[in-house]
Design an enzyme around this catalytic site. Sequence first.
Site, PDB file in Angstrom:
ATOM      1  N   LYS A 158       0.838  -1.200   0.000  1.00  0.00           N
ATOM      2  CA  LYS A 158       0.000   0.000   0.000  1.00  0.00           C
ATOM      3  C   LYS A 158       0.874   1.251   0.000  1.00  0.00           C
ATOM      4  O   LYS A 158       0.699   2.154  -0.826  1.00  0.00           O
ATOM      5  CB  LYS A 158      -0.919   0.015   1.217  1.00  0.00           C
ATOM      6  CG  LYS A 158      -1.711   1.318   1.368  1.00  0.00           C
ATOM      7  CD  LYS A 158      -2.244   1.482   2.777  1.00  0.00           C
ATOM      8  CE  LYS A 158      -2.632   2.914   3.040  1.00  0.00           C
ATOM      9  NZ  LYS A 158      -3.015   3.155   4.450  1.00  0.00           N
ATOM     10  N   ASP A 177      -6.493   0.717   0.411  1.00  0.00           N
ATOM     11  CA  ASP A 177      -6.659   1.086   1.816  1.00  0.00           C
ATOM     12  C   ASP A 177      -8.060   0.643   2.245  1.00  0.00           C
ATOM     13  O   ASP A 177      -8.725  -0.110   1.540  1.00  0.00           O
ATOM     14  CB  ASP A 177      -6.440   2.591   2.018  1.00  0.00           C
ATOM     15  CG  ASP A 177      -7.570   3.428   1.438  1.00  0.00           C
ATOM     16  OD1 ASP A 177      -8.381   2.883   0.637  1.00  0.00           O
ATOM     17  OD2 ASP A 177      -7.667   4.616   1.776  1.00  0.00           O
TER      18      ASP A 177
END
Length: 249
Positions: A158, A177
């Site tokens: 991420k 996310d």
Amino acid sequence: MATKSKKKTSKKKSSRAKSKTAKPAKKSSPAKAALAAGTEPKRVAAILAKLDEAYGNATCELKHENAFQLLISTILSAQCTDVRVNQVAETLYKKYPDAKAFAYAAPSELEQDIRPTGFFRNKTKSVMGASKAILEKFGGSVPRTMEEILTLPGVARKTGNVVLGTAYGIASGVVVDTHVLRLSNRLDLSRNEDPKKVEQDLMKIIPQDKWIQFSHQLIWHGRRVCHARKPKCVECNMESLCYAKDKTA
């Protein structure tokens, strides 16, 4: 005896004949059929068009002046809002202007400086560790490949995707996310709950030149309209394309 042997032979032949008979094709499960419909190219293209219509200028909302600041802010954003991270960053980067300043900071002091972002002890270790690695392994610059950036302490895919995509314009993957995870499921673009698997699902159906912008757009939509508890479906321009069970419209 001869008669018996003939009967046995005929039974064997009949059993062989049955085994050669074509088996009926297995029907796809309703879940797989629904997922196939959800990721149908025309539907995905329609969703992307609606996102462009609503969030054509969507960008990363973490304030930063360079790739290094974005890296640190993204590490601090774990389990914390971008708004809170930006508040901390206003004074943080004045006190620690570069990787060297973070790498050799007093841990107890840095912990207090980033305390409002939560999990400050672990984040201090990650920030200092990543800063030292950048100095010692990458000449003071944030690396530009996923393979290299993942070697930094506290950095997972991420964070790597955020930095590579936003700071360098490199589409190495899709940022997943909490918002992207939730909306990918609601829009039936993925049935997985694991972020890594969701990213792989999205990379298969979203054109690579849209990966960076798509992430920003879903995050913006999740923050502004498609909330976790009470989505504002009446305000959603994708309402006609969405068949989530928890729709409020």
